[in-house]
Design a protein around this motif. Structure first.
Motif, PDB file in Angstrom:
ATOM      1  N   MET A  16       0.896  -1.259  -0.226  1.00  0.00           N
ATOM      2  CA  MET A  16      -0.002  -0.229   0.126  1.00  0.00           C
ATOM      3  C   MET A  16       0.682   1.192  -0.126  1.00  0.00           C
ATOM      4  O   MET A  16       1.640   1.370   0.869  1.00  0.00           O
ATOM      5  CB  MET A  16      -0.822   0.056   1.077  1.00  0.00           C
ATOM      6  CG  MET A  16      -1.631   1.241   1.539  1.00  0.00           C
ATOM      7  SD  MET A  16      -2.658   1.172   2.778  1.00  0.00           S
ATOM      8  CE  MET A  16      -3.323  -0.504   3.146  1.00  0.00           C
ATOM      9  N   ASP A  17       0.681   2.195  -0.869  1.00  0.00           N
ATOM     10  CA  ASP A  17       1.425   3.589  -1.033  1.00  0.00           C
ATOM     11  C   ASP A  17       0.996   4.328   0.334  1.00  0.00           C
ATOM     12  O   ASP A  17      -0.036   4.074   0.724  1.00  0.00           O
ATOM     13  CB  ASP A  17       1.342   4.102  -2.211  1.00  0.00           C
ATOM     14  CG  ASP A  17       0.098   4.563  -2.475  1.00  0.00           C
ATOM     15  OD1 ASP A  17      -0.462   5.501  -2.136  1.00  0.00           O
ATOM     16  OD2 ASP A  17      -0.743   3.934  -3.333  1.00  0.00           O
ATOM     17  N   GLU A  18       1.995   5.226   0.691  1.00  0.00           N
ATOM     18  CA  GLU A  18       1.814   6.429   1.537  1.00  0.00           C
ATOM     19  C   GLU A  18       0.643   7.269   1.433  1.00  0.00           C
ATOM     20  O   GLU A  18      -0.238   7.183   2.576  1.00  0.00           O
ATOM     21  CB  GLU A  18       3.000   6.844   1.883  1.00  0.00           C
ATOM     22  CG  GLU A  18       3.140   7.816   3.131  1.00  0.00           C
ATOM     23  CD  GLU A  18       2.814   6.818   4.472  1.00  0.00           C
ATOM     24  OE1 GLU A  18       2.540   7.284   5.379  1.00  0.00           O
ATOM     25  OE2 GLU A  18       3.467   5.861   4.446  1.00  0.00           O
ATOM     26  N   GLN A  19       0.306   7.680   0.253  1.00  0.00           N
ATOM     27  CA  GLN A  19      -0.806   8.333   0.185  1.00  0.00           C
ATOM     28  C   GLN A  19      -2.272   7.555   0.496  1.00  0.00           C
ATOM     29  O   GLN A  19      -2.972   8.186   1.227  1.00  0.00           O
ATOM     30  CB  GLN A  19      -0.940   8.951  -1.178  1.00  0.00           C
ATOM     31  CG  GLN A  19      -2.356   9.741  -1.646  1.00  0.00           C
ATOM     32  CD  GLN A  19      -2.235  11.118  -0.657  1.00  0.00           C
ATOM     33  OE1 GLN A  19      -1.237  11.579  -0.473  1.00  0.00           O
ATOM     34  NE2 GLN A  19      -3.295  11.510  -0.301  1.00  0.00           N
ATOM     35  N   LYS A  28      -2.488   4.917   2.378  1.00  0.00           N
ATOM     36  CA  LYS A  28      -2.493   4.595   3.871  1.00  0.00           C
ATOM     37  C   LYS A  28      -2.881   5.740   4.574  1.00  0.00           C
ATOM     38  O   LYS A  28      -3.668   5.936   5.409  1.00  0.00           O
ATOM     39  CB  LYS A  28      -1.039   4.395   4.305  1.00  0.00           C
ATOM     40  CG  LYS A  28      -1.096   3.873   5.546  1.00  0.00           C
ATOM     41  CD  LYS A  28       0.475   3.822   6.008  1.00  0.00           C
ATOM     42  CE  LYS A  28       0.581   3.627   7.669  1.00  0.00           C
ATOM     43  NZ  LYS A  28       1.966   3.469   8.254  1.00  0.00           N
ATOM     44  N   GLN A  29      -2.741   7.041   4.366  1.00  0.00           N
ATOM     45  CA  GLN A  29      -3.162   8.315   5.045  1.00  0.00           C
ATOM     46  C   GLN A  29      -4.503   8.501   4.639  1.00  0.00           C
ATOM     47  O   GLN A  29      -5.292   9.206   5.556  1.00  0.00           O
ATOM     48  CB  GLN A  29      -1.989   9.408   4.622  1.00  0.00           C
ATOM     49  CG  GLN A  29      -0.676   9.440   5.177  1.00  0.00           C
ATOM     50  CD  GLN A  29      -0.026  10.551   4.525  1.00  0.00           C
ATOM     51  OE1 GLN A  29      -0.452  11.660   4.416  1.00  0.00           O
ATOM     52  NE2 GLN A  29       1.389  10.716   5.077  1.00  0.00           N
ATOM     53  N   GLU A  30      -5.025   8.229   3.319  1.00  0.00           N
ATOM     54  CA  GLU A  30      -6.188   8.571   3.373  1.00  0.00           C
ATOM     55  C   GLU A  30      -7.269   7.618   4.017  1.00  0.00           C
ATOM     56  O   GLU A  30      -8.371   7.907   4.351  1.00  0.00           O
ATOM     57  CB  GLU A  30      -6.607   8.419   1.433  1.00  0.00           C
ATOM     58  CG  GLU A  30      -5.922   9.488   0.860  1.00  0.00           C
ATOM     59  CD  GLU A  30      -5.912   9.146  -0.477  1.00  0.00           C
ATOM     60  OE1 GLU A  30      -6.441   8.238  -1.026  1.00  0.00           O
ATOM     61  OE2 GLU A  30      -5.427  10.222  -1.277  1.00  0.00           O
TER      62      GLU A  30
END
Length: 98
Positions: A1-4, A6-8
């Motif tokens: 999972m990419d960081e963006q 994950k933050q969303e």
């Protein structure tokens, strides 16, 4: 999972938690503290801390309004009841140190 992503997802979970707590006005903060070690006020403090880490000024009252969905004093007058002796004793015994 990419960081963006994950933050969303984390942001969506936070919004869902806050919405849940806004709808569960029957759950008192002291009970949350006694059972889980945090409450709505803790969430608002953490929100304020996160804002400060980003260089964003956020007053305590504004952070609480984000979490409570209304001014804190309004929420207290509508939904907060006086803590029982048992609740107070449990809080003193298990008081989180954060």
């Amino acid at each position: 999972m990419d960081e963006q992503t994950k933050q969303e997802l984390e942001a969506a979970v936070f919004r869902r938690l806050v919405d849940h707590l806004r709808n569960r006005t029957d759950v008192q903060n002291i009970d949350m503290m006694n059972l889980a070690g945090f409450c709505r006020n803790c969430l608002s403090n953490w929100y304020q801390d996160a804002a400060a880490e980003k260089g964003v000024s956020l007053e305590k009252a504004d952070a609480r309004e984000i979490v409570y969905g209304m001014p804190y004093e309004d929420w207290k007058s509508k939904y907060q009841s006086e803590a029982t002796a048992e609740q107070k004793a449990a809080f003193e015994k298990n008081k989180p140190q954060h």
